[in-house]
Design a protein around this motif. Structure first.
Motif, PDB file in Angstrom:
ATOM      1  N   VAL A 148       0.876  -1.170   0.000  1.00 50.36           N
ATOM      2  CA  VAL A 148       0.000   0.000   0.000  1.00 50.36           C
ATOM      3  C   VAL A 148       0.913   1.219   0.000  1.00 50.36           C
ATOM      4  CG1 VAL A 148      -1.620   1.370   1.374  1.00 50.36           C
ATOM      5  CG2 VAL A 148      -1.942  -1.107   1.180  1.00 50.36           C
ATOM      6  N   LEU A 149       0.837   2.023  -1.057  1.00 49.63           N
ATOM      7  CA  LEU A 149       1.624   3.252  -1.105  1.00 49.63           C
ATOM      8  C   LEU A 149       0.713   4.386  -0.673  1.00 49.63           C
ATOM      9  CD1 LEU A 149       4.421   4.266  -1.674  1.00 49.63           C
ATOM     10  CD2 LEU A 149       3.782   4.636  -4.044  1.00 49.63           C
ATOM     11  N   PHE A 150       1.071   4.981   0.467  1.00 52.29           N
ATOM     12  CA  PHE A 150       0.198   5.939   1.140  1.00 52.29           C
ATOM     13  C   PHE A 150       0.820   7.330   1.085  1.00 52.29           C
ATOM     14  CE2 PHE A 150      -1.300   8.066   5.010  1.00 52.29           C
ATOM     15  CZ  PHE A 150      -2.650   7.763   5.007  1.00 52.29           C
ATOM     16  N   GLY A 151      -0.028   8.358   1.149  1.00 55.68           N
ATOM     17  CA  GLY A 151       0.495   9.717   1.222  1.00 55.68           C
ATOM     18  C   GLY A 151      -0.596  10.711   0.891  1.00 55.68           C
ATOM     19  N   ALA A 152      -0.353  11.969   1.252  1.00 55.51           N
ATOM     20  CA  ALA A 152      -1.308  13.044   0.979  1.00 55.51           C
ATOM     21  C   ALA A 152      -1.399  13.269  -0.535  1.00 55.51           C
ATOM     22  CB  ALA A 152      -0.831  14.317   1.677  1.00 55.51           C
ATOM     23  N   PRO A 153      -2.431  13.999  -0.988  1.00 51.75           N
ATOM     24  CA  PRO A 153      -2.479  14.388  -2.401  1.00 51.75           C
ATOM     25  C   PRO A 153      -1.197  15.159  -2.734  1.00 51.75           C
ATOM     26  CG  PRO A 153      -4.545  14.960  -1.309  1.00 51.75           C
ATOM     27  CD  PRO A 153      -3.599  14.495  -0.239  1.00 51.75           C
ATOM     28  N   ASN A 196      -7.391  18.912   3.533  1.00 49.91           N
ATOM     29  CA  ASN A 196      -8.191  18.811   4.775  1.00 49.91           C
ATOM     30  C   ASN A 196      -8.866  17.445   4.889  1.00 49.91           C
ATOM     31  OD1 ASN A 196      -7.535  21.371   5.578  1.00 49.91           O
ATOM     32  ND2 ASN A 196      -9.361  22.326   4.679  1.00 49.91           N
ATOM     33  N   VAL A 197      -9.442  16.974   3.784  1.00 47.76           N
ATOM     34  CA  VAL A 197     -10.098  15.657   3.775  1.00 47.76           C
ATOM     35  C   VAL A 197      -9.064  14.574   4.106  1.00 47.76           C
ATOM     36  CG1 VAL A 197     -11.163  13.911   2.253  1.00 47.76           C
ATOM     37  CG2 VAL A 197     -12.005  16.271   2.228  1.00 47.76           C
ATOM     38  N   TYR A 198      -7.866  14.736   3.570  1.00 49.07           N
ATOM     39  CA  TYR A 198      -6.786  13.783   3.865  1.00 49.07           C
ATOM     40  C   TYR A 198      -6.534  13.748   5.378  1.00 49.07           C
ATOM     41  CZ  TYR A 198      -2.058  12.089   4.590  1.00 49.07           C
ATOM     42  OH  TYR A 198      -0.968  11.405   5.084  1.00 49.07           O
ATOM     43  N   HIS A 199      -6.397  14.921   5.993  1.00 47.88           N
ATOM     44  CA  HIS A 199      -6.110  14.943   7.439  1.00 47.88           C
ATOM     45  C   HIS A 199      -7.266  14.387   8.259  1.00 47.88           C
ATOM     46  CE1 HIS A 199      -2.722  17.781   6.459  1.00 47.88           C
ATOM     47  NE2 HIS A 199      -2.168  16.809   7.152  1.00 47.88           N
ATOM     48  N   ARG A 200      -8.485  14.707   7.867  1.00 52.23           N
ATOM     49  CA  ARG A 200      -9.658  14.298   8.644  1.00 52.23           C
ATOM     50  C   ARG A 200      -9.998  12.818   8.448  1.00 52.23           C
ATOM     51  NH1 ARG A 200     -12.891  17.976   6.456  1.00 52.23           N
ATOM     52  NH2 ARG A 200     -14.450  16.455   5.850  1.00 52.23           N
ATOM     53  N   LYS A 201     -10.026  12.368   7.197  1.00 53.40           N
ATOM     54  CA  LYS A 201     -10.573  11.030   6.924  1.00 53.40           C
ATOM     55  C   LYS A 201      -9.517   9.973   6.617  1.00 53.40           C
ATOM     56  CE  LYS A 201     -15.041  12.628   5.328  1.00 53.40           C
ATOM     57  NZ  LYS A 201     -15.918  12.788   4.147  1.00 53.40           N
ATOM     58  N   THR A 202      -8.378  10.407   6.079  1.00 52.54           N
ATOM     59  CA  THR A 202      -7.404   9.416   5.589  1.00 52.54           C
ATOM     60  C   THR A 202      -6.297   9.112   6.594  1.00 52.54           C
ATOM     61  OG1 THR A 202      -7.923  10.077   3.327  1.00 52.54           O
ATOM     62  CG2 THR A 202      -5.892   8.836   3.624  1.00 52.54           C
ATOM     63  N   THR A 203      -5.845  10.106   7.370  1.00 52.11           N
ATOM     64  CA  THR A 203      -4.722   9.813   8.289  1.00 52.11           C
ATOM     65  C   THR A 203      -5.036   8.706   9.304  1.00 52.11           C
ATOM     66  OG1 THR A 203      -5.263  11.756   9.609  1.00 52.11           O
ATOM     67  CG2 THR A 203      -3.447  11.994   8.041  1.00 52.11           C
ATOM     68  N   PRO A 204      -6.306   8.467   9.706  1.00 51.30           N
ATOM     69  CA  PRO A 204      -6.552   7.321  10.610  1.00 51.30           C
ATOM     70  C   PRO A 204      -6.106   5.967  10.023  1.00 51.30           C
ATOM     71  CG  PRO A 204      -8.447   8.787  10.643  1.00 51.30           C
ATOM     72  CD  PRO A 204      -7.539   9.285   9.546  1.00 51.30           C
ATOM     73  N   VAL A 205      -5.922   5.918   8.699  1.00 50.53           N
ATOM     74  CA  VAL A 205      -5.437   4.683   8.065  1.00 50.53           C
ATOM     75  C   VAL A 205      -4.029   4.337   8.584  1.00 50.53           C
ATOM     76  CG1 VAL A 205      -4.743   3.681   5.827  1.00 50.53           C
ATOM     77  CG2 VAL A 205      -6.888   4.958   6.015  1.00 50.53           C
ATOM     78  N   ILE A 206      -3.271   5.372   8.970  1.00 52.61           N
ATOM     79  CA  ILE A 206      -1.919   5.145   9.521  1.00 52.61           C
ATOM     80  C   ILE A 206      -2.026   4.270  10.777  1.00 52.61           C
ATOM     81  CG2 ILE A 206       0.063   6.254  10.655  1.00 52.61           C
ATOM     82  CD1 ILE A 206      -0.376   8.663   8.760  1.00 52.61           C
ATOM     83  N   GLU A 207      -2.973   4.617  11.652  1.00 55.25           N
ATOM     84  CA  GLU A 207      -3.134   3.851  12.901  1.00 55.25           C
ATOM     85  C   GLU A 207      -3.549   2.415  12.612  1.00 55.25           C
ATOM     86  OE1 GLU A 207      -1.908   4.842  15.597  1.00 55.25           O
ATOM     87  OE2 GLU A 207      -1.489   6.726  14.565  1.00 55.25           O
TER      88      GLU A 207
END
Ligand code: ADP
Length: 190
Positions: free
Chosen positions: A5-10, A148-159
């Motif tokens: 899984v290659l992850f990262g902000a837009p 903003n959507v990345y910080h709110r909805k996507t960063t929990p994927v890190i956990e």
């Protein structure tokens, strides 16, 4: 079998690095952004719903991208491995991916996160908007919404992946070659 899984902000460089890595390691590159843009250009029902959300910088519904990934896993049943780019973007998508992989007797090997400071992301996206003409890269407001959507909805994927001990951050700054080398050096050990 290697499933990354290659992850990262837009704007973190997922697409560029995923393509390079897929070529080097013979993996199938699955980008939900590209799959959605194909649906849009083919004029499908999914594409029509996706278009409005993408243009506004919002995520498309989980069920939609999960369905696209399911189709691709079936289409590439004999692949030696996959690189997921821009997916999963919510913990629900991450859980669905684990289930899909399990059904096929596979698992996610690692989640590699490209780290780039927020000011650089905006600059990179605006530049891409000028060069590639992607509508969602041309508006400063849409870019802000996506970050903003990345910080709110996507960063929990890190956990989600940290809990599975699969989370591995990588410095996403420098030249394309340097970043690719960093990714490769990590992946070689998997
Ligand atoms: P970037 O990561 O640079 O924003 P992408 O091509 O990955 O570019 O995604 C473009 C848009 O497609 C996103 O802003 C979002 O609207 C939609 N999208 C892509 N992948 C997903 C996903 N996994 N879940 C929900 N929406 C997605």
């Amino acid at each position: 079998m290697l499933n990354i899984v290659l992850f990262g902000a837009p704007g973190a460089g997922k697409g560029t690095q995923a393509a390079l890595l897929a070529e080097k390691r013979g993996l199938v590159h699955l980008s939900t952004g590209n799959l959605l843009r194909q649906e849009i250009s083919s004029g499908t029902a999914t594409g029509k719903i996706a278009q409005r959300l993408i243009d506004n910088g919002e995520l498309v519904p989980d069920g939609m991208v999960i369905g696209l990934i399911r189709e691709q896993l079936e289409k590439h049943a004999n692949a030696g491995g996959f690189i997921f780019d821009g997916f999963p973007r919510t913990p629900e998508q991450a859980a669905a991916l684990d289930l899909l992989m399990e059904e096929k007797g596979m698992s996610v090997s690692a989640m590699v996160a490209l780290e780039v400071a927020v000011e650089e992301l905006t600059d990179r996206l605006l530049k891409r908007g000028r060069e590639s003409g992607r509508a969602d890269d041309r508006s400063f407001d849409v870019i802000q919404t996506r970050i903003n959507v990345y910080h709110r909805k996507t960063t929990p994927v890190i956990e989600y992946y940290r809990a599975q001990r699969k989370y591995h951050p990588v410095d996403g700054t420098g030249s394309v070659e340097d970043i690719s080398e960093r990714l490769y050096r990590y992946i070689i050990h998997l």
